[in-house]
Design an enzyme around this catalytic site. Structure first.
Site, PDB file in Angstrom:
ATOM      1  N   HIS A 126       1.304  -1.145   0.017  1.00 22.80           N
ATOM      2  CA  HIS A 126       0.214  -0.171  -0.211  1.00 22.80           C
ATOM      3  C   HIS A 126       0.873   1.457  -0.151  1.00 22.80           C
ATOM      4  O   HIS A 126       0.517   2.508  -0.810  1.00 22.80           O
ATOM      5  CB  HIS A 126      -0.847  -0.463   1.523  1.00 22.80           C
ATOM      6  CG  HIS A 126      -2.188   0.853   1.067  1.00 22.80           C
ATOM      7  ND1 HIS A 126      -2.083   1.960   2.065  1.00 22.80           N
ATOM      8  CD2 HIS A 126      -2.877   1.043   0.602  1.00 22.80           C
ATOM      9  CE1 HIS A 126      -2.951   2.947   1.488  1.00 22.80           C
ATOM     10  NE2 HIS A 126      -3.862   2.383   0.439  1.00 22.80           N
TER      11      HIS A 126
ATOM     12  N   HIS B 276      -3.880   6.629  -4.803  1.00 23.88           N
ATOM     13  CA  HIS B 276      -5.915   7.147  -4.493  1.00 23.88           C
ATOM     14  C   HIS B 276      -6.650   8.616  -5.236  1.00 23.88           C
ATOM     15  O   HIS B 276      -5.014   8.332  -6.094  1.00 23.88           O
ATOM     16  CB  HIS B 276      -5.108   7.680  -3.074  1.00 23.88           C
ATOM     17  CG  HIS B 276      -4.917   6.456  -2.380  1.00 23.88           C
ATOM     18  ND1 HIS B 276      -3.749   5.690  -2.287  1.00 23.88           N
ATOM     19  CD2 HIS B 276      -6.131   5.577  -1.943  1.00 23.88           C
ATOM     20  CE1 HIS B 276      -4.363   5.099  -1.220  1.00 23.88           C
ATOM     21  NE2 HIS B 276      -5.498   4.868  -1.180  1.00 23.88           N
TER      22      HIS B 276
ATOM     23  N   HIS C 155      -7.343  -1.311  -4.444  1.00 25.17           N
ATOM     24  CA  HIS C 155      -7.614  -2.076  -3.581  1.00 25.17           C
ATOM     25  C   HIS C 155      -8.380  -3.618  -3.484  1.00 25.17           C
ATOM     26  O   HIS C 155      -8.254  -4.545  -2.649  1.00 25.17           O
ATOM     27  CB  HIS C 155      -8.642  -1.423  -2.974  1.00 25.17           C
ATOM     28  CG  HIS C 155      -7.520   0.526  -2.198  1.00 25.17           C
ATOM     29  ND1 HIS C 155      -7.922   1.121  -3.041  1.00 25.17           N
ATOM     30  CD2 HIS C 155      -7.165  -0.021  -1.097  1.00 25.17           C
ATOM     31  CE1 HIS C 155      -7.056   1.517  -2.371  1.00 25.17           C
ATOM     32  NE2 HIS C 155      -6.294   1.431  -1.201  1.00 25.17           N
TER      33      HIS C 155
ATOM     34  N   HIS D 297     -14.862   6.473   3.119  1.00 25.24           N
ATOM     35  CA  HIS D 297     -13.757   6.252   3.004  1.00 25.24           C
ATOM     36  C   HIS D 297     -12.761   7.152   4.023  1.00 25.24           C
ATOM     37  O   HIS D 297     -12.240   6.302   4.870  1.00 25.24           O
ATOM     38  CB  HIS D 297     -12.685   5.648   1.119  1.00 25.24           C
ATOM     39  CG  HIS D 297     -11.980   5.405   1.505  1.00 25.24           C
ATOM     40  ND1 HIS D 297     -10.351   6.822   0.657  1.00 25.24           N
ATOM     41  CD2 HIS D 297     -11.310   3.967   1.535  1.00 25.24           C
ATOM     42  CE1 HIS D 297      -9.119   5.669   1.381  1.00 25.24           C
ATOM     43  NE2 HIS D 297      -9.032   4.139   2.120  1.00 25.24           N
TER      44      HIS D 297
ATOM     45  N   HIS E 134     -10.742   6.706   7.533  1.00 22.91           N
ATOM     46  CA  HIS E 134      -9.291   5.927   7.856  1.00 22.91           C
ATOM     47  C   HIS E 134      -8.996   7.427   8.976  1.00 22.91           C
ATOM     48  O   HIS E 134      -8.441   6.439  10.166  1.00 22.91           O
ATOM     49  CB  HIS E 134      -8.784   6.580   6.679  1.00 22.91           C
ATOM     50  CG  HIS E 134      -8.666   5.608   5.897  1.00 22.91           C
ATOM     51  ND1 HIS E 134      -6.898   4.850   6.211  1.00 22.91           N
ATOM     52  CD2 HIS E 134      -9.194   5.065   4.727  1.00 22.91           C
ATOM     53  CE1 HIS E 134      -7.133   3.769   5.045  1.00 22.91           C
ATOM     54  NE2 HIS E 134      -7.812   3.693   4.263  1.00 22.91           N
TER      55      HIS E 134
ATOM     56  N   PHE F 114      -1.902   7.359   4.264  1.00 21.92           N
ATOM     57  CA  PHE F 114      -1.752   5.485   3.691  1.00 21.92           C
ATOM     58  C   PHE F 114      -0.429   5.261   3.429  1.00 21.92           C
ATOM     59  O   PHE F 114      -0.446   3.943   3.789  1.00 21.92           O
ATOM     60  CB  PHE F 114      -1.597   6.473   1.996  1.00 21.92           C
ATOM     61  CG  PHE F 114      -3.378   6.965   1.687  1.00 21.92           C
ATOM     62  CD1 PHE F 114      -4.568   6.365   1.793  1.00 21.92           C
ATOM     63  CD2 PHE F 114      -3.488   7.683   1.275  1.00 21.92           C
ATOM     64  CE1 PHE F 114      -5.560   6.616   2.222  1.00 21.92           C
ATOM     65  CE2 PHE F 114      -4.212   8.642   1.198  1.00 21.92           C
ATOM     66  CZ  PHE F 114      -5.360   8.013   0.671  1.00 21.92           C
TER      67      PHE F 114
ATOM     68  N   HIS G 162     -11.181  -1.403   4.006  1.00 20.15           N
ATOM     69  CA  HIS G 162     -12.142  -1.563   2.482  1.00 20.15           C
ATOM     70  C   HIS G 162     -12.070  -2.805   1.746  1.00 20.15           C
ATOM     71  O   HIS G 162     -12.571  -3.059   1.018  1.00 20.15           O
ATOM     72  CB  HIS G 162      -9.910  -1.718   2.445  1.00 20.15           C
ATOM     73  CG  HIS G 162      -9.895  -1.074   1.903  1.00 20.15           C
ATOM     74  ND1 HIS G 162      -9.824   0.060   0.562  1.00 20.15           N
ATOM     75  CD2 HIS G 162      -8.590   0.588   2.735  1.00 20.15           C
ATOM     76  CE1 HIS G 162      -9.146   1.239   0.704  1.00 20.15           C
ATOM     77  NE2 HIS G 162      -8.691   1.129   2.191  1.00 20.15           N
TER      78      HIS G 162
HETATM   79 CU1  C2O Z   1      -5.414   3.000  -0.140  1.00 21.97          CU
HETATM   80 CU2  C2O Z   1      -8.173   3.378   1.826  1.00 21.97          CU
HETATM   81  O1  C2O Z   1      -6.497   3.242   0.971  1.00 21.97           O
END
Ligand code: C2O
Length: 599
Positions: free
Chosen positions: A190, A208, A217, A341, A345, A362, A375
């Site tokens: 990631h 992203h 993802h 999303h 995070h 990230f 995810h």
């Molecule tokens: Cu690649 Cu939720 O981030």
């Protein structure tokens, strides 16, 4: 290739909840959280039934009939020249564009990863590059299977499942440090695709904020899940999904927080958001702004807006294009990536840490095992969105379909995959346990009694008010052009602004709002949508001396449905109110207009 016969779904226990649970009918908050805990399931308070009825637990279509329809269509299309041709035939947003899909990253030029765009370009303290692979990569072939695996909702798993999950993650953590299947090596995958370790067209590569968000993802989780399966020698094991779109799942799943010595536990989390604390899907750092009941209603309104109102067209849902030329200036987030999303995070990440590690940045996010559970639900949103009708289909553009990624598989083989091969999760061998989707019926309604006190005449035009910094609530009117939207097209409100991409930002957009904006309630007809930014790195050039953290973007909000609900389709001016919730002083709105787009 997957088998073409309709596979058996192994979702053995679908938990049946009352479908009378639409929060609109709730009078007390406690009624929302029906059976939120696994404990209830273990005690037998929850009714368990098999997934054989013709209607899902949410009262919508049966997954079996949906998937067979999909398989039939696919078989027909495959007969017409393979998946690639098939998606072109399905009608593309850009069928004649020059082919410019992003190839696999050049691993031999994998470089340092950057945590943040600040002046010092702070580097990740370790290399995020994958371990070297002897020999060329292999074109990945999806293995055949006879049963679809079922990803369970994290709040409803049983002890046997939890034991397997913990065992598999522990084994992953115990692998040698340089084994590409090792837990921390997987987290680096990631980091590498998100923090500038790879270059694309000599500029940093960032998946992203682009249309690659969903497919990247999906593949990433696919191989992660296969590694877990192989470590416990159970090909039916699946990742759970964090069912945050359902009131029963709107807390940090208990399985990640039940025991601090568990391999699923991570110390770098917000300590206030544990043990049943109700989530705010559009979290902006404000803890006490609303009651739990109001938070849940806001969450459902946000889900409705992000899945339905604001995502009627493919690129609005997936995000804007990123092609091999790496023209970052024209990329942008899709609705679900934006919220919830990003905000989730931030909600999980530890505010005591400089970069909100682990989940809040990230580079470190995938070091927390809840990342994959989060995810998994993001992935489920892709599948659910395509069942909502209208133009809600995969992107037909070949540059999206032909984009390639590299991953290590469960045999430590470096494999190349394409976006086109992941658009159907069932073709990859898995589906999702059915859970209620109350947001589908949660269209925000009119709450204001009486008429709007102010009119477009009493406020200034956007051309007078802008540019303006969002250090406070801003209201202006936008002249629409044109004022009618032909069928199959969508009216967009475009807000162009500069923002500091190292800051956490969120603002909300309301249409036709009165002077007294109730900023706490999003379950209102006037709430049109929100923007959020998770601090991220992306430099527009490869000049390492670049110190600018300012990014210019156009945030486009689909407003046809809201205008219709407000009965404003015929008006030539719309009243827009921007409400900053976090980091507003880092946003300067320069311009706004409406436009009609092809879906
Ligand atoms: Cu690649 Cu939720 O981030």
């Amino acid at each position: 290739m997957a088998t073409s016969t309709h596979p058996i779904i192994s979702c053995p226990n679908n938990i049946s909840f009352s479908t009378k649970s639409s929060p609109r009918n709730f009078s007390r908050p406690s009624q929302i959280f029906i059976n939120p805990s696994r404990a209830a399931a273990r005690r037998g308070d929850v009714k368990i039934r098999c997934a054989a009825s013709s209607e899902g637990a949410d009262g919508h279509q049966n997954p079996d009939s949906l998937s067979s329809a999909k398989l039939d269509r696919r078989n027909v299309l495959l007969g017409l020249g393979g998946l690639y041709g098939a998606y072109n035939l399905a009608g593309g947003s850009n069928p004649f564009a020059l082919a410019d899909p992003i190839p696999i990253p050049d691993l031999s030029h994998c470089g340092k990863a950057i945590i943040s765009n600040t002046k010092d370009n702070e580097e990740v303290p370790y290399s995020c590059c994958p371990p070297p692979f002897d020999g060329p990569y292999v074109d990945y072939k999806i293995p055949t299977f006879s049963q679809l695996n079922c990803r369970p909702a994290a709040h409803a798993v049983d002890d046997e499942y939890l034991y397997k999950y913990k065992t598999a993650i522990q084994k992953m953590k115990d692998l040698p440090d340089d084994d590409p299947r090792n837990f921390y090596q997987q987290a680096k995958v990631h980091c590498a695709y998100c923090n500038e370790a790879y270059k694309l067209n000599e500029k940093s590569y960032q998946i992203h904020y682009t249309w690659l968000f969903f497919p990247f993802h999906r593949w990433y989780l696919y191989f992660y899940e296969r590694i877990l399966q192989s470590l416990i020698d159970d090909p039916t094991f699946t990742l759970p999904y964090w069912n945050w779109d359902n009131p029963q799942g709107m807390i940090l799943p208990e399985i990640f927080d039940d025991d601090e010595s568990s391999p699923l536990y991570d110390t770098l989390r917000n300590q206030n958001h544990r043990k049943g604390y109700v989530m705010d899907l559009a979290y902006a750092g404000d803890e006490s702004y609303a009651s739990d009941f109001q938070k849940v209603k806001n969450n459902l309104a946000v889900m409705y807006r992000q899945m339905v109102t604001n995502a009627p067209c493919p690129l609005l849902f997936f995000g804007k294009p990123l092609r091999a030329d790496n023209d970052w200036a024209h990329s942008g987030m899709g609705t679900i990536e934006n919220i919830p999303h990003n905000s989730i995070h931030r909600w999980v990440g530890d505010p005591r840490e400089k970069h909100n590690e682990d989940m809040g940045n990230f580079y470190s996010a995938a070091r927390d095992s809840v990342f994959y559970c989060h995810h998994s639900n993001v992935d489920r949103m892709w599948t659910l969105w395509k069942t909502l009708g209208g133009n809600r289909k995969d992107i037909a553009d070949p540059d999206w379909l032909q984009t390639e990624f590299l991953f290590y598989d469960e045999t430590k083989t470096l494999v190349k995959v394409k976006v086109a091969d992941c658009v159907d999760n069932e073709r990859l061998g898995y589906t999702f346990e059915k859970m209620p989707t109350p947001w589908k019926d949660f269209k925000p309604t009119r709450k204001r009694k009486g008429k709007l006190k102010r009119t477009a005449k009493s406020v200034s035009a956007s051309t007078t008010v802008l540019p303006a910094t969002l250090d406070k609530i801003r209201t202006f009117y936008v002249t629409r052009s044109p004022t009618s939207t032909p069928a199959g097209k969508e009216e967009m409100l475009d807000l162009t602004f500069d923002y500091d991409d190292t800051q956490f930002i969120r603002f909300d957009v309301f249409l036709n709002e009165d002077e007294e904006v109730n900023t706490k309630e999003l379950d209102r007809i006037e709430y049109a949508g929100s923007f959020s930014n998770l601090p991220h790195v992306h430099k527009p050039t490869d000049d390492s001396n670049t110190t600018t953290t300012s990014t210019n973007t156009t945030f486009s909000l689909a407003i046809s449905e809201v205008l219709q609900d407000l009965r404003l389709q015929g008006d030539d001016k719309i009243l827009v109110t921007l409400v900053p919730k976090a980091g507003g002083s880092f946003v300067t709105v320069t311009e706004t207009k409406t436009e009609i787009i092809d879906c």
